[in-house]
Design a protein around this motif. Structure first.
Motif, PDB file in Angstrom:
ATOM      1  N   ARG A  78       2.326 -22.616  -3.068  1.00 15.43           N
ATOM      2  CA  ARG A  78       2.719 -21.445  -2.286  1.00 15.43           C
ATOM      3  C   ARG A  78       3.194 -21.868  -0.899  1.00 15.43           C
ATOM      4  O   ARG A  78       2.608 -21.524   0.127  1.00 15.43           O
ATOM      5  CB  ARG A  78       1.550 -20.465  -2.183  1.00 15.43           C
ATOM      6  N   SER A  79       4.298 -22.614  -0.879  1.00 14.11           N
ATOM      7  CA  SER A  79       4.896 -23.089   0.370  1.00 14.11           C
ATOM      8  C   SER A  79       6.348 -22.654   0.411  1.00 14.11           C
ATOM      9  O   SER A  79       7.061 -22.741  -0.605  1.00 14.11           O
ATOM     10  CB  SER A  79       4.824 -24.620   0.464  1.00 14.11           C
ATOM     11  N   PHE A  83      -2.687 -15.354  -3.237  1.00 13.59           N
ATOM     12  CA  PHE A  83      -3.670 -16.379  -3.594  1.00 13.59           C
ATOM     13  C   PHE A  83      -3.697 -16.645  -5.100  1.00 13.59           C
ATOM     14  O   PHE A  83      -4.751 -16.859  -5.693  1.00 13.59           O
ATOM     15  CB  PHE A  83      -5.062 -15.993  -3.086  1.00 13.59           C
ATOM     16  N   GLY A  84      -2.513 -16.605  -5.719  1.00 16.39           N
ATOM     17  CA  GLY A  84      -2.405 -16.942  -7.133  1.00 16.39           C
ATOM     18  C   GLY A  84      -2.288 -15.767  -8.074  1.00 16.39           C
ATOM     19  O   GLY A  84      -2.011 -15.960  -9.263  1.00 16.39           O
ATOM     20  N   ASP A  95       2.823 -12.992  -4.449  1.00 16.92           N
ATOM     21  CA  ASP A  95       1.821 -13.977  -4.868  1.00 16.92           C
ATOM     22  C   ASP A  95       0.694 -13.960  -3.844  1.00 16.92           C
ATOM     23  O   ASP A  95       0.832 -14.482  -2.741  1.00 16.92           O
ATOM     24  CB  ASP A  95       2.444 -15.368  -4.964  1.00 16.92           C
ATOM     25  N   ASP A 133      -4.663 -22.288  -8.951  1.00 16.16           N
ATOM     26  CA  ASP A 133      -5.379 -23.549  -8.750  1.00 16.16           C
ATOM     27  C   ASP A 133      -4.526 -24.582  -8.027  1.00 16.16           C
ATOM     28  O   ASP A 133      -4.827 -25.779  -8.060  1.00 16.16           O
ATOM     29  CB  ASP A 133      -5.830 -24.107 -10.103  1.00 16.16           C
ATOM     30  N   ASP A 134      -3.458 -24.124  -7.392  1.00 19.82           N
ATOM     31  CA  ASP A 134      -2.529 -25.037  -6.721  1.00 19.82           C
ATOM     32  C   ASP A 134      -1.948 -24.330  -5.498  1.00 19.82           C
ATOM     33  O   ASP A 134      -0.793 -23.909  -5.488  1.00 19.82           O
ATOM     34  CB  ASP A 134      -1.422 -25.448  -7.693  1.00 19.82           C
ATOM     35  N   ALA A 135      -2.773 -24.203  -4.455  1.00 12.01           N
ATOM     36  CA  ALA A 135      -2.352 -23.468  -3.259  1.00 12.01           C
ATOM     37  C   ALA A 135      -1.130 -24.089  -2.602  1.00 12.01           C
ATOM     38  O   ALA A 135      -0.326 -23.389  -1.979  1.00 12.01           O
ATOM     39  CB  ALA A 135      -3.508 -23.397  -2.261  1.00 12.01           C
ATOM     40  N   ASP A 136      -0.954 -25.406  -2.749  1.00 12.87           N
ATOM     41  CA  ASP A 136       0.185 -26.080  -2.135  1.00 12.87           C
ATOM     42  C   ASP A 136       1.511 -25.583  -2.697  1.00 12.87           C
ATOM     43  O   ASP A 136       2.542 -25.650  -2.029  1.00 12.87           O
ATOM     44  CB  ASP A 136       0.066 -27.591  -2.349  1.00 12.87           C
ATOM     45  N   ASP A 194       4.055 -16.032   0.157  1.00 11.94           N
ATOM     46  CA  ASP A 194       3.564 -15.002  -0.754  1.00 11.94           C
ATOM     47  C   ASP A 194       4.670 -14.239  -1.476  1.00 11.94           C
ATOM     48  O   ASP A 194       4.417 -13.183  -2.059  1.00 11.94           O
ATOM     49  CB  ASP A 194       2.670 -14.011  -0.002  1.00 11.94           C
ATOM     50  N   SER A 253      -0.123 -20.615  -9.429  1.00 11.16           N
ATOM     51  CA  SER A 253      -0.569 -21.161  -8.141  1.00 11.16           C
ATOM     52  C   SER A 253      -2.039 -20.896  -7.857  1.00 11.16           C
ATOM     53  O   SER A 253      -2.534 -21.273  -6.794  1.00 11.16           O
ATOM     54  CB  SER A 253       0.276 -20.579  -7.001  1.00 11.16           C
TER      55      SER A 253
END
Length: 262
Positions: free
Chosen positions: A150-151, A63-64, A61, A145-148, A42, A143
């Motif tokens: 956020r790594s 959840f986007g 960040d 629509d692209d949770a991956d 995050d 991010s």
């Protein structure tokens, strides 16, 4: 990020900075760098430098949805100012435009409720104007629509570690691209690359380096595997791209733009 690409082309032309191969001897790349990196799931660290210019920023960040805070600094007594100019695809507008003038001075900036991609433009400008004589940019994908994305460790970075030599890295879950290069001539650079598969699941890692219509690439599907690729005459902005595609899943990519110093 198509909207960012179109905006970027217009911005570079307006600033007198082009992404085409230089026609004269290249100046030193000393003092040029750019990076963004997820420190955790995050938090994003953002940084960039030019001769006489430094940007430091941090974004949350959730959840986007992002909130970006930072400082643009003038670090040299060179009769120039430092400028940061940030475009948000979710706002479809510039959300930051700040300058710092005077050696040792800094100007804070912030932008909130950002749910799309970001184009972070760093420039050295003439005092009292927005006319740039040096500049580069970072593209940070959204991010939401692209949770991956956020790594921890996901990001892209580049820097000149010598006047005519540079290194870069592009990371996403499952893949890491590491590259090195140098100026081969007045308007050509070399690019030596290694792509690694960092995922232990079934899937393939791939990467490429391109400039204009010239492109080289490699891939590996072996766990712990790596492959190498190179080109010795790339002209103009170098685009490094790294992707991972799990078997039966969606391919996810990340990239950076490495400019020719001007």
């Amino acid at each position: 990020m198509a909207a960012l690409a179109a905006l970027l082309a217009a911005m570079l032309v307006g600033a007198g900075l082009t992404a085409s191969p230089a026609q004269a001897a290249l100046p030193s790349g000393t003092g040029w760098s750019g990076s963004w990196n997820y420190r955790g799931v995050d938090t994003i660290d953002v940084a960039g430098t030019l001769p006489g210019v430094e940007l430091i920023g941090t974004a949350s960040d959730t959840f986007g949805t992002r909130a970006l805070f930072g400082t643009i600094m003038d670090t040299a007594n060179d009769n120039r100012c430092a400028r940061v100019h940030i475009y948000s695809t979710s706002h479809q507008a510039y959300v930051v435009d700040k300058q710092a003038c005077g050696a040792g001075s800094g100007t804070p900036f912030m932008a909130t409720d950002l749910t799309g991609g970001l184009l972070v433009i760093i420039q050295r400008v003439t005092p009292g104007t927005t006319t740039a004589d040096k500049g580069h940019y970072l593209t940070i994908p959204g991010s939401a629509d692209d949770a991956d994305l956020r790594s921890a460790g996901t990001g892209a970075s580049w820097s000149y570690y010598a006047p005519d030599a540079f290194r870069y890295s592009v990371v996403r879950s499952g893949v890491k691209l590491t590259g090195y290069g140098s100026h081969a001539s007045a308007d050509r650079r070399t690019s030596l690359n290694t792509v690694e598969k960092t995922a232990t699941s079934s899937g393939c890692a791939s990467a490429s380096a391109s400039a204009g219509v010239t492109k080289v690439s490699a891939s590996t599907c072996a766990n712990g595997g790596a492959d190498h690729f190179a080109h010795f005459e790339l002209g103009g902005t170098l685009v490094a791209n790294a992707c991972y595609q799990p078997t039966g899943g969606t391919q996810r990519c990340n990239l950076l733009h490495l400019p020719v110093p001007a």
